[in-house]
Design a protein around this motif. Sequence first.
Motif, PDB file in Angstrom:
ATOM      1  N   TYR A  39      -1.943   1.538   4.981  1.00 16.88           N
ATOM      2  CA  TYR A  39      -0.525   1.902   5.625  1.00 16.88           C
ATOM      3  C   TYR A  39      -0.144   0.692   6.650  1.00 16.88           C
ATOM      4  N   TYR A  40       1.020   0.696   6.766  1.00 15.70           N
ATOM      5  CA  TYR A  40       1.767  -0.184   7.347  1.00 15.70           C
ATOM      6  C   TYR A  40       3.151   0.531   8.178  1.00 15.70           C
ATOM      7  N   GLN A  41       3.186   0.808   9.486  1.00 16.32           N
ATOM      8  CA  GLN A  41       4.096   1.487  10.226  1.00 16.32           C
ATOM      9  C   GLN A  41       4.333   3.157   9.734  1.00 16.32           C
ATOM     10  N   ASP A  42       5.121   3.233   8.919  1.00 14.37           N
ATOM     11  CA  ASP A  42       5.534   4.473   8.132  1.00 14.37           C
ATOM     12  C   ASP A  42       5.323   4.567   6.642  1.00 14.37           C
ATOM     13  N   ILE A  43       4.783   3.394   6.030  1.00 20.14           N
ATOM     14  CA  ILE A  43       4.810   3.103   4.735  1.00 20.14           C
ATOM     15  C   ILE A  43       3.138   3.464   4.189  1.00 20.14           C
ATOM     16  N   LEU A  44       3.110   4.014   3.191  1.00 17.09           N
ATOM     17  CA  LEU A  44       1.652   4.065   2.571  1.00 17.09           C
ATOM     18  C   LEU A  44       1.419   3.777   1.268  1.00 17.09           C
ATOM     19  N   TRP A  45       0.350   3.308   0.919  1.00 18.84           N
ATOM     20  CA  TRP A  45      -0.031   2.870  -0.477  1.00 18.84           C
ATOM     21  C   TRP A  45      -1.470   3.470  -0.558  1.00 18.84           C
ATOM     22  N   ILE A  46      -1.891   3.783  -1.925  1.00 19.62           N
ATOM     23  CA  ILE A  46      -3.300   4.253  -2.097  1.00 19.62           C
ATOM     24  C   ILE A  46      -4.101   3.072  -2.753  1.00 19.62           C
ATOM     25  N   ALA A  47      -5.027   2.702  -2.427  1.00 13.34           N
ATOM     26  CA  ALA A  47      -5.894   1.695  -2.975  1.00 13.34           C
ATOM     27  C   ALA A  47      -7.088   2.400  -3.870  1.00 13.34           C
ATOM     28  N   THR A  48      -7.337   2.408  -4.930  1.00 12.92           N
ATOM     29  CA  THR A  48      -8.369   2.936  -5.825  1.00 12.92           C
ATOM     30  C   THR A  48      -9.435   2.328  -6.415  1.00 12.92           C
ATOM     31  N   ARG A  49     -10.518   2.545  -6.095  1.00 12.35           N
ATOM     32  CA  ARG A  49     -11.759   2.033  -6.556  1.00 12.35           C
ATOM     33  C   ARG A  49     -12.168   2.908  -7.776  1.00 12.35           C
ATOM     34  N   GLU A  50     -12.486   2.608  -9.061  1.00 14.88           N
ATOM     35  CA  GLU A  50     -13.016   3.337 -10.030  1.00 14.88           C
ATOM     36  C   GLU A  50     -14.540   3.197  -9.914  1.00 14.88           C
ATOM     37  N   ALA A  51     -15.328   4.026 -10.783  1.00 16.81           N
ATOM     38  CA  ALA A  51     -16.739   3.971 -10.588  1.00 16.81           C
ATOM     39  C   ALA A  51     -17.170   2.982 -11.295  1.00 16.81           C
ATOM     40  N   ASP A  52     -16.449   1.796 -11.887  1.00 16.42           N
ATOM     41  CA  ASP A  52     -16.834   0.635 -12.608  1.00 16.42           C
ATOM     42  C   ASP A  52     -16.930  -0.733 -11.441  1.00 16.42           C
ATOM     43  N   GLY A  53     -16.384  -0.207 -10.412  1.00 16.51           N
ATOM     44  CA  GLY A  53     -15.975  -1.263  -9.215  1.00 16.51           C
ATOM     45  C   GLY A  53     -14.851  -2.045  -9.376  1.00 16.51           C
TER      46      GLY A  53
END
Length: 790
Positions: A358-372
Amino acid sequence: MTALRTPLRSSRRSLMLSGALLGTLGLAGCDPATLSGHGEPEDLPPPTLSMEQLLNRTSTIPNHDVVSSLAPIAPVGGRPFAALAGVRRGYEEGMQVVRPDNFEEGPVPIDPLTIATAVDDSAMRARVLTSRPSDGRWCSTMLTSQDLVTWDETALAEEVDLPVEIAGHGMFASSQDGSRIGLWELADDGAVSPLAPLEVPEGQRWSIRGLARADSMIVLLLEASDLRSDQIPASSRTLLSTDGGKSWSDPAPVVKDGSDQDVQSLTRHGQQFVLLGGTRVQPEWSEKRSYWRPTSWISDGGKDFREVPIPLPRWGLDDWTWGEKGAVDAETEIDMEDLDWHAPVVLHDGGALHLPVYYQDILWIATREADGSWSISERMPQLEEVIDAVVAMPEAAVVVFPTRLTGATPERGSYGSIVGWEQEVSSGLPLAPSRRLVTDSGLCGTPLSLLLQQSTRELVTDEEDSSTEIITHHRAWSFMVDGDEIATVEGVPEEAWQRESLALRALEPGRVLLLGVEKDDGGVRRLRAHVSVDGDWVEASLDVERPDDIWDLTTIDGAHHLCISVRQGEDGHDLAPLVLTSTDGVEWAELVGPEAVSLPDEGAESGARILHVEKIGEALVGVGSTVGADDYFRAASFVLEGEQWTALPLEGAGLGSTIVSLDPVGGEHTVGVWTVGLMDEGKIDAHGAVTVAGTPTEDSWGRIIDLGEGLLVAPGELLSSRSEKGHGSCIWASRDGGASWGATTIPGAEGHAGTVHLLVDGDDLIAVTAPGGAVVVHRIVDPRAQLSAA
C-alpha cells in the motif's frame, strides 16, 4: 525474591527520539524485592513504599483502545478470513476479531491482565497464546477456535516459564530472559514439548520474528540488536535445525552485502521457506534518492536465502507528473515513493500467499503461488483514509486507519470491475490516536507537571493538481497535580506544543521549560523552547541547529545547565556535546562551543556526548560517552578546564558503555554505568575519576532523590529476572544511604517494564507511568516518614 540494584539504565537515553517510554500491561503488586549483596539487618524488613492512585481527568485516559498488533487469519473449512487485533488501554489488554464483511468486532476472551500474546494460524483451529504473571511465575494459556466465535481455553504446563513472544507452525518462542530464549512445540490439546533453547551472546538482544518448519527441518528468523551502540541498526539472521529443534546452527545473516534491508516475517510456502520484507533501491532515473519496496528471500533447505523480487505495482492513472521522475501514466511502476506492506495471508493446503502492498490510501495485493511465481493486482480503489496497517486478500481487507479499525469488501460495478469499498466512516472499532507523555522527573505543580501530545495522520489532496500529502496534526493537553486529582492547565501556547520531539524540564518552583524540534525555512531541524514566567509563557532565546537528543538539566550556583547532543559533519553522523546555561530560563548561552572538547586519539573518532553535569568541589564535571569510528559508545567523564572539556575514558569500560547518571547523595556523587544491557554503580570525584562497584545487573533506576539521613528514593525497573515476582516498573527505596535497596512495584505494572517518572510535590512524591495511551498517577505520601517508621 532478591535482585541486585544499580542506577539508571536507559530511561532517559532517547527522550528526543521516543519521548517518555510507555509501559504496558500488568498485575497489581506491591511486594518488595531486596537487593542481593547488601542485605537488610535481620530485624528490618526490606524498605517499601505505599502509594495511592490519583483521580484522572478524562483527557488523561483515552476514550478508545490503541492497536498493538494485527494478525491475519486465513479462511479454511467453515472459518472465514479475518484479523485478530491486539488492543490495549492502560494496564488492560484485549483482542478483537474483525471480519471484512460485517465491519464489526467480536472479542477473544483473553484475561485483561495479559502481558503478552501470540497468534498461530497454521492449523485448522486458530490459536492465541497468552502470558501473564501470577503468584511469582508466568502463567500461559492457549485459546483455540474453528469459527472465531467460540473459543476453548487450555492452560499450558508450568515448564513454559517465560512470556510468549511469537508463535507459528505449531511452535512458539519466548522473549529473551538474560541470555536465554525458550522454544517449545505445542500440540492441539495444549501439551508442550521443549526444543533446545537459544543462548544469546553477551552484548546482544535477540527477538524471534518468525518460525517455520518442514518435518524435522526448522528455521527461525531473529532480529539481533547490538547493545553496544544505538548507532548500529539491528540485523536479520536465520537459524536452522535439521534434527527437529534438538540443536541449532550459528546465526546466518539474511543479507550478506550490507545493503539496506528490512526482513519482517517468515513462513513455509509451497516447497520453500519464504522471508518477506523490504529493500531500499535507488532507481536509475534518480540522482540521490532511494525508495523502499517489498521483496522476498527464499530457501529450499533453510539456509543460503536468495532474494526474489516482488513485482512493483503500477500507478493505474494517466496524465500525472511526479517530481524528478517526470511523466507518469497508468502503466508506470511505482519506484518513486516508499511502499508499505504488512503480514501475509497464507492459504492452507498448498494455496496462495497474499501480501498487502500500500501507498497512502491505495492498496494492491501481491500474490505468490505455490510454485514460487509472483504477481501483483491492479490498483484498487482508494480507501477513505490513510492506511496505518492492513491485512488483505483479493476480495477482502481488514484495515487500521488512524482513528478506527474496520473491515472492507470490494464494491463491484455493472461490468464486474471493483469501483469502491463497502465500508462506512462510522463502522468498525474506534481507536485512540497516538499519544506521547511528556514530563520530567523534577518539580510538580504549576504551571505544568505533564503534557500529552496526540498525533493524527490525515491525507490531504491538492485541489489544483490532485496530488496528495500526509499531514500530521498535533493536539495537546497539559496537566498539573492538584491534591488528589490531575487538573487541566490552560494557556500553553500552541506554537510550543506543535513542535516535534517534545521534552519538559523543571527549572524551579513555578517555572518550567518546554522544548521541541521544528524545521526552519531551509528545512534544517532546530531545537527551540518556551518557558513559563510568572504564569505566562514566553519564547526562550534557545536555538540549536541539528539537535540529536536532550539530556538532563541541573541547577548549579543559581544557573541552569542543560545538556544537549548535536549532530555535526556534512552527513550529520558525528556527535558533539553542548551545554547551555541560563539564570532565568529565557536567555540561554553556550557554556562552551560544541567543538571545545579534548578527545582521546582512539575511541572518539565520531565525537562525544555529555548527559549530565554537576559541580563537585570547585570543578564542573560531566558524564556521558565518546563515540568511536566503529559507532560504539565508550563510557567517559568530562571535566571543564578553562574554556574546554577534557574527556576522560573510563578505564576498563567495554564497547557499548555510557555513564548515564550522576547524582549527589549524602555528600558524595554516585554514577550509573550502562554497558551492553547491564548497569553498575560507582563514585566520581572532582577530577572526573570514576570507581565502579563491579556488580552489574539488568535492573535499572533513574534520578535519585535524597530525602536526608540516608533515606533515598528513585524510579526504576526490576528486570533482573522475568520469572520471579515483582518484575516490572517500580520505585526503589533505601534506608541506609544506598547500601541496600528494596523495590515496590507500581500497582498494575507487575510483569512488564516501563519508564516511571517521579515528581516532587512538597513532602510527597508523584509516580507517573503511561501504559496503553493512558496516564496513570500514584501519590506516595511523605516517603521520608514511611521509610523512617519502617
